[in-house]
Write a protein that holds these residues in place. Structure first.
Motif, PDB file in Angstrom:
ATOM      1  N   LEU A  20       0.822  -1.208   0.000  1.00  0.00           N
ATOM      2  CA  LEU A  20       0.000   0.000   0.000  1.00  0.00           C
ATOM      3  C   LEU A  20       0.859   1.262   0.000  1.00  0.00           C
ATOM      4  N   TYR A  21       1.959   1.272   0.745  1.00  0.00           N
ATOM      5  CA  TYR A  21       2.832   2.451   0.762  1.00  0.00           C
ATOM      6  C   TYR A  21       3.491   2.708  -0.592  1.00  0.00           C
ATOM      7  N   GLU A  27      -3.874   6.291  -6.563  1.00  0.00           N
ATOM      8  CA  GLU A  27      -4.256   4.879  -6.550  1.00  0.00           C
ATOM      9  C   GLU A  27      -4.938   4.517  -5.231  1.00  0.00           C
ATOM     10  N   LEU A  28      -4.403   5.027  -4.137  1.00  0.00           N
ATOM     11  CA  LEU A  28      -5.043   4.777  -2.844  1.00  0.00           C
ATOM     12  C   LEU A  28      -6.448   5.358  -2.810  1.00  0.00           C
ATOM     13  N   ASP A  30      -8.399   5.750  -5.307  1.00  0.00           N
ATOM     14  CA  ASP A  30      -9.260   4.918  -6.150  1.00  0.00           C
ATOM     15  C   ASP A  30      -9.832   3.722  -5.392  1.00  0.00           C
ATOM     16  N   ILE A  31      -9.070   3.203  -4.427  1.00  0.00           N
ATOM     17  CA  ILE A  31      -9.586   2.076  -3.647  1.00  0.00           C
ATOM     18  C   ILE A  31     -10.222   2.525  -2.337  1.00  0.00           C
ATOM     19  N   GLY A  32     -10.261   3.842  -2.132  1.00  0.00           N
ATOM     20  CA  GLY A  32     -11.032   4.390  -1.021  1.00  0.00           C
ATOM     21  C   GLY A  32     -10.318   4.494   0.303  1.00  0.00           C
ATOM     22  N   ILE A  33      -8.980   4.551   0.285  1.00  0.00           N
ATOM     23  CA  ILE A  33      -8.261   4.741   1.549  1.00  0.00           C
ATOM     24  C   ILE A  33      -7.258   5.876   1.406  1.00  0.00           C
ATOM     25  N   SER A  34      -6.906   6.462   2.530  1.00  0.00           N
ATOM     26  CA  SER A  34      -5.876   7.494   2.540  1.00  0.00           C
ATOM     27  C   SER A  34      -4.601   6.891   3.108  1.00  0.00           C
ATOM     28  N   ARG A  35      -3.505   7.573   2.890  1.00  0.00           N
ATOM     29  CA  ARG A  35      -2.206   7.090   3.344  1.00  0.00           C
ATOM     30  C   ARG A  35      -2.186   6.870   4.863  1.00  0.00           C
ATOM     31  N   SER A  36      -2.886   7.716   5.595  1.00  0.00           N
ATOM     32  CA  SER A  36      -2.891   7.580   7.054  1.00  0.00           C
ATOM     33  C   SER A  36      -3.669   6.353   7.528  1.00  0.00           C
ATOM     34  N   GLU A  37      -4.493   5.773   6.680  1.00  0.00           N
ATOM     35  CA  GLU A  37      -5.285   4.592   7.043  1.00  0.00           C
ATOM     36  C   GLU A  37      -4.571   3.268   6.757  1.00  0.00           C
ATOM     37  N   ILE A  38      -3.401   3.322   6.162  1.00  0.00           N
ATOM     38  CA  ILE A  38      -2.709   2.101   5.752  1.00  0.00           C
ATOM     39  C   ILE A  38      -2.489   1.134   6.913  1.00  0.00           C
ATOM     40  N   PRO A  39      -1.949   1.569   8.062  1.00  0.00           N
ATOM     41  CA  PRO A  39      -1.765   0.589   9.150  1.00  0.00           C
ATOM     42  C   PRO A  39      -3.067  -0.077   9.589  1.00  0.00           C
ATOM     43  N   PHE A  40      -4.149   0.677   9.637  1.00  0.00           N
ATOM     44  CA  PHE A  40      -5.443   0.120  10.029  1.00  0.00           C
ATOM     45  C   PHE A  40      -5.917  -0.915   9.004  1.00  0.00           C
ATOM     46  N   VAL A  41      -5.817  -0.578   7.733  1.00  0.00           N
ATOM     47  CA  VAL A  41      -6.247  -1.493   6.673  1.00  0.00           C
ATOM     48  C   VAL A  41      -5.400  -2.763   6.702  1.00  0.00           C
ATOM     49  N   ALA A  42      -4.110  -2.606   6.922  1.00  0.00           N
ATOM     50  CA  ALA A  42      -3.223  -3.777   6.974  1.00  0.00           C
ATOM     51  C   ALA A  42      -3.574  -4.668   8.161  1.00  0.00           C
ATOM     52  N   ARG A  43      -3.906  -4.077   9.306  1.00  0.00           N
ATOM     53  CA  ARG A  43      -4.311  -4.881  10.456  1.00  0.00           C
ATOM     54  C   ARG A  43      -5.583  -5.654  10.165  1.00  0.00           C
TER      55      ARG A  43
END
Length: 47
Positions: A20-21, A27-28, A30-43
């Motif tokens: 994701l990073y 691109e992020l 387009d899939i509906g997430i922001s860079r700050s949400e990456i750790p949450f999405v990965a969890r």
């Protein structure tokens, strides 16, 4: 949870974060997430 399972979960979390990073902000978006949400999405991907 065993050590083996914990390690697998951690590795999947890191792989998801890394993928994701590498994506651009567009691109992020387009899939509906922001860079700050990456750790949450990965969890969530580990569950």
């Amino acid at each position: 949870m065993t050590f083996k399972q914990s390690f697998r979960n951690w590795r999947q979390y890191r792989n998801t974060c890394n993928e994701l990073y590498r994506m651009t902000d567009r691109e992020l978006g387009d899939i509906g997430i922001s860079r700050s949400e990456i750790p949450f999405v990965a969890r969530q991907a580990v569950r």
